[in-house]
Design a protein around this motif. Structure first.
Motif, PDB file in Angstrom:
ATOM      1  N   ARG A  15       0.438  -0.880  -0.148  1.00 17.69           N
ATOM      2  CA  ARG A  15      -0.020   0.173   0.278  1.00 17.69           C
ATOM      3  C   ARG A  15       0.824   1.278   0.107  1.00 17.69           C
ATOM      4  NH1 ARG A  15      -5.417  -0.697   2.144  1.00 17.69           N
ATOM      5  NH2 ARG A  15      -4.831   0.919   3.500  1.00 17.69           N
ATOM      6  N   VAL A  19       0.855   4.298  -2.751  1.00 16.12           N
ATOM      7  CA  VAL A  19       0.749   5.622  -2.346  1.00 16.12           C
ATOM      8  C   VAL A  19       1.569   6.460  -3.433  1.00 16.12           C
ATOM      9  CG1 VAL A  19       0.577   7.444  -1.115  1.00 16.12           C
ATOM     10  CG2 VAL A  19      -0.817   5.136  -0.982  1.00 16.12           C
ATOM     11  N   TRP A  22       2.158   7.194  -6.527  1.00 16.39           N
ATOM     12  CA  TRP A  22       0.808   8.137  -6.617  1.00 16.39           C
ATOM     13  C   TRP A  22       1.647   9.084  -6.724  1.00 16.39           C
ATOM     14  CZ3 TRP A  22      -3.692   7.563  -3.890  1.00 16.39           C
ATOM     15  CH2 TRP A  22      -5.346   8.681  -4.521  1.00 16.39           C
ATOM     16  N   GLY A 117      -4.214   8.547 -10.359  1.00 11.41           N
ATOM     17  CA  GLY A 117      -4.461   7.333  -9.582  1.00 11.41           C
ATOM     18  C   GLY A 117      -4.787   6.039 -10.061  1.00 11.41           C
ATOM     19  N   THR A 120      -1.603   4.674 -11.448  1.00  8.73           N
ATOM     20  CA  THR A 120      -1.407   3.825 -10.515  1.00  8.73           C
ATOM     21  C   THR A 120      -2.225   2.721 -10.912  1.00  8.73           C
ATOM     22  OG1 THR A 120      -0.322   5.431  -9.585  1.00  8.73           O
ATOM     23  CG2 THR A 120      -0.999   3.839  -8.273  1.00  8.73           C
ATOM     24  N   ILE A 121      -3.067   2.675 -10.401  1.00  4.10           N
ATOM     25  CA  ILE A 121      -3.420   1.042  -9.942  1.00  4.10           C
ATOM     26  C   ILE A 121      -3.197   0.234 -10.913  1.00  4.10           C
ATOM     27  CG2 ILE A 121      -6.179   0.071 -10.612  1.00  4.10           C
ATOM     28  CD1 ILE A 121      -7.543   2.319  -8.927  1.00  4.10           C
ATOM     29  N   VAL A 352      -8.910   5.544  -9.374  1.00  3.02           N
ATOM     30  CA  VAL A 352      -9.329   5.699  -8.450  1.00  3.02           C
ATOM     31  C   VAL A 352     -10.919   6.209  -8.781  1.00  3.02           C
ATOM     32  CG1 VAL A 352      -8.083   7.436  -8.877  1.00  3.02           C
ATOM     33  CG2 VAL A 352      -8.156   6.216  -6.560  1.00  3.02           C
ATOM     34  N   VAL A 366      -8.621   7.407  -1.208  1.00  3.81           N
ATOM     35  CA  VAL A 366      -7.133   6.692  -1.385  1.00  3.81           C
ATOM     36  C   VAL A 366      -7.453   5.248  -1.184  1.00  3.81           C
ATOM     37  CG1 VAL A 366      -5.398   6.035   0.353  1.00  3.81           C
ATOM     38  CG2 VAL A 366      -5.747   8.657   0.021  1.00  3.81           C
ATOM     39  N   LEU A 369      -8.012   3.323  -4.269  1.00  6.56           N
ATOM     40  CA  LEU A 369      -6.613   2.491  -5.258  1.00  6.56           C
ATOM     41  C   LEU A 369      -6.760   1.011  -4.056  1.00  6.56           C
ATOM     42  CD1 LEU A 369      -4.268   4.567  -6.689  1.00  6.56           C
ATOM     43  CD2 LEU A 369      -3.469   4.013  -4.176  1.00  6.56           C
TER      44      LEU A 369
END
Length: 390
Positions: A15, A19, A22, A117, A120-121, A352, A366, A369
């Motif tokens: 996690r 972040v 991100w 976001g 990032t995913i 996200v 958050v 995500l």
């Protein structure tokens, strides 16, 4: 432990890393026309993908960052597309003014929702599947750098449609919605300019000789706005206006930019005729009007395959205890229009969840995500076993 549980476990254990990635993306200034930032985003994403064993192709442009095309596996077989854009709607300097921050479970910063976001995913789900030993199916990643200005700097629409041929399905990691819905259909966007030329004059010394371009445009604005018809699922907005010089001179020029949203492809030629008819009228004598196309997005139609992908996403949600995603028709355009144009089943808004994108109040949830990364991994594990979706 099965592959899905392994992938979910990786996400839970990483996690902070997600972040951090991100934050790194949001900190990169890849706003409209900021080529250096677009290139930096491309370098970052390509670096992550190379570590996962993807081969990288880059398509370069003069005024924006490269489009990144990454491939892994036997691309002669039906493959899965993961796609998104690396730019934001903001202009240069915005990350310095509003750096990435998290407060009360919400992340803030330019592009935090739309759509860094989502990128990032996309990357994190692939990393999770790789860690689970399940990134063993053909995958193509397409990331472009000028989606926000509707690809005015690139040929991305044609490129995406070409690259999509042979795919069994596609997922676009655009802005997610707080009701957990997924987009199966999007309106098209036709943008156009209307210009009026009149005749200037001194309004104190020679008022009768003036021909106000602004007055002519005012009549046209009212008629253009009146073309909105929600019963037919289309609407128009006169979004910008410029004209005139000083208060004591009749304005010789006026220009507006308009945005027409429509749901059905066959409506576009009808709308063009309606706008052209307004522009052909003359309300102020001796004025002339010119209609010019700007940029836009094609319609993302609701293919049968889109609904089948949604059903898969709903199965994953039921098995994993996630909120059930429902179908959404979205008014905003996206690059999903170009995969569906190639006949490829597509789910959009996989990114996200949040709200207020394209504004300084933009925020993203958050926790979503991590949930959306798990959702993506679960969906990909299901579709990898299928030779087709439709």
């Amino acid at each position: 432990m099965n592959a899905k549980d392994k992938a979910y476990q990786w996400i839970d254990a990483h996690r902070d890393d997600m972040v951090d990635l991100w934050k790194e993306m949001v900190t990169i200034d890849s706003g409209i026309g900021v080529k250096a930032g677009g290139m930096a985003m491309g370098d970052l994403c390509a670096g992550v993908l190379k570590k996962l064993g993807f081969s990288i192709r880059r398509v370069s442009y003069e005024k924006c960052g490269d489009t990144i095309i990454a491939e892994k596996g036997d691309m002669t077989k039906p493959f899965v597309i993961l796609m998104g854009h690396m730019d934001t709607v903001f202009f240069e300097g915005e990350p310095d003014r509003r750096p990435f921050t998290i407060k009360d479970g919400k992340a803030y910063g330019p592009g935090v929702l739309d759509m860094k976001g989502g990128v990032t995913i996309l990357l994190s789900a692939l990393r999770a599947l790789d860690a689970a030993g399940s990134l063993d199916f053909p995958v193509k990643v397409i990331l472009d750098a000028d989606e926000e200005p509707a690809h005015c700097y690139s040929d991305a629409p044609a490129l995406i449609e070409k690259e999509a041929r042979g795919a069994k399905c596609a997922f676009n990691f655009e802005t997610g919605f707080t009701d957990n819905s997924l987009v199966v259909q999007r309106k098209g966007c036709w943008r156009f300019f209307v210009e009026v030329h009149g005749r200037g004059c001194h309004v104190g010394n020679d008022p009768q000789n003036g021909r106000s371009a602004i007055l002519e445009m005012a009549h046209k604005i009212i008629e253009i706005e009146a073309l909105t018809d929600y019963s037919k699922e289309y609407n128009v907005n006169v979004g910008t206006i410029e004209g005139g010089t000083v208060a004591n001179a009749a304005p010789a020029y006026c220009r507006v930019e308009c945005d027409f949203r429509y749901t059905h492809p066959e409506d576009l030629p009808v709308l063009r005729e309606k706008v052209a008819a307004v522009c052909a009228k003359t309300f102020v004598p001796d004025t002339t009007t010119k209609l010019t196309d700007s940029v836009g997005f094609a319609v993302m139609p609701r293919l049968d395959g889109n609904m089948k992908l949604l059903a898969i996403a709903q199965d994953v949600a039921a098995e994993s205890g996630f909120p059930k995603p429902e179908a959404r028709l979205c008014g905003g355009g996206s690059d999903a229009a170009y995969t569906t144009a190639a006949g490829v089943a597509t789910l959009c808004a996989m990114g996200v969840e949040g709200a207020r994108n394209h504004t300084v109040e933009e925020w993203a949830d958050v926790e979503s995500l991590f949930l959306r990364a798990k959702q993506t991994a679960g969906i990909l594990l299901k579709v990898r076993e299928r030779t087709s979706i439709g």
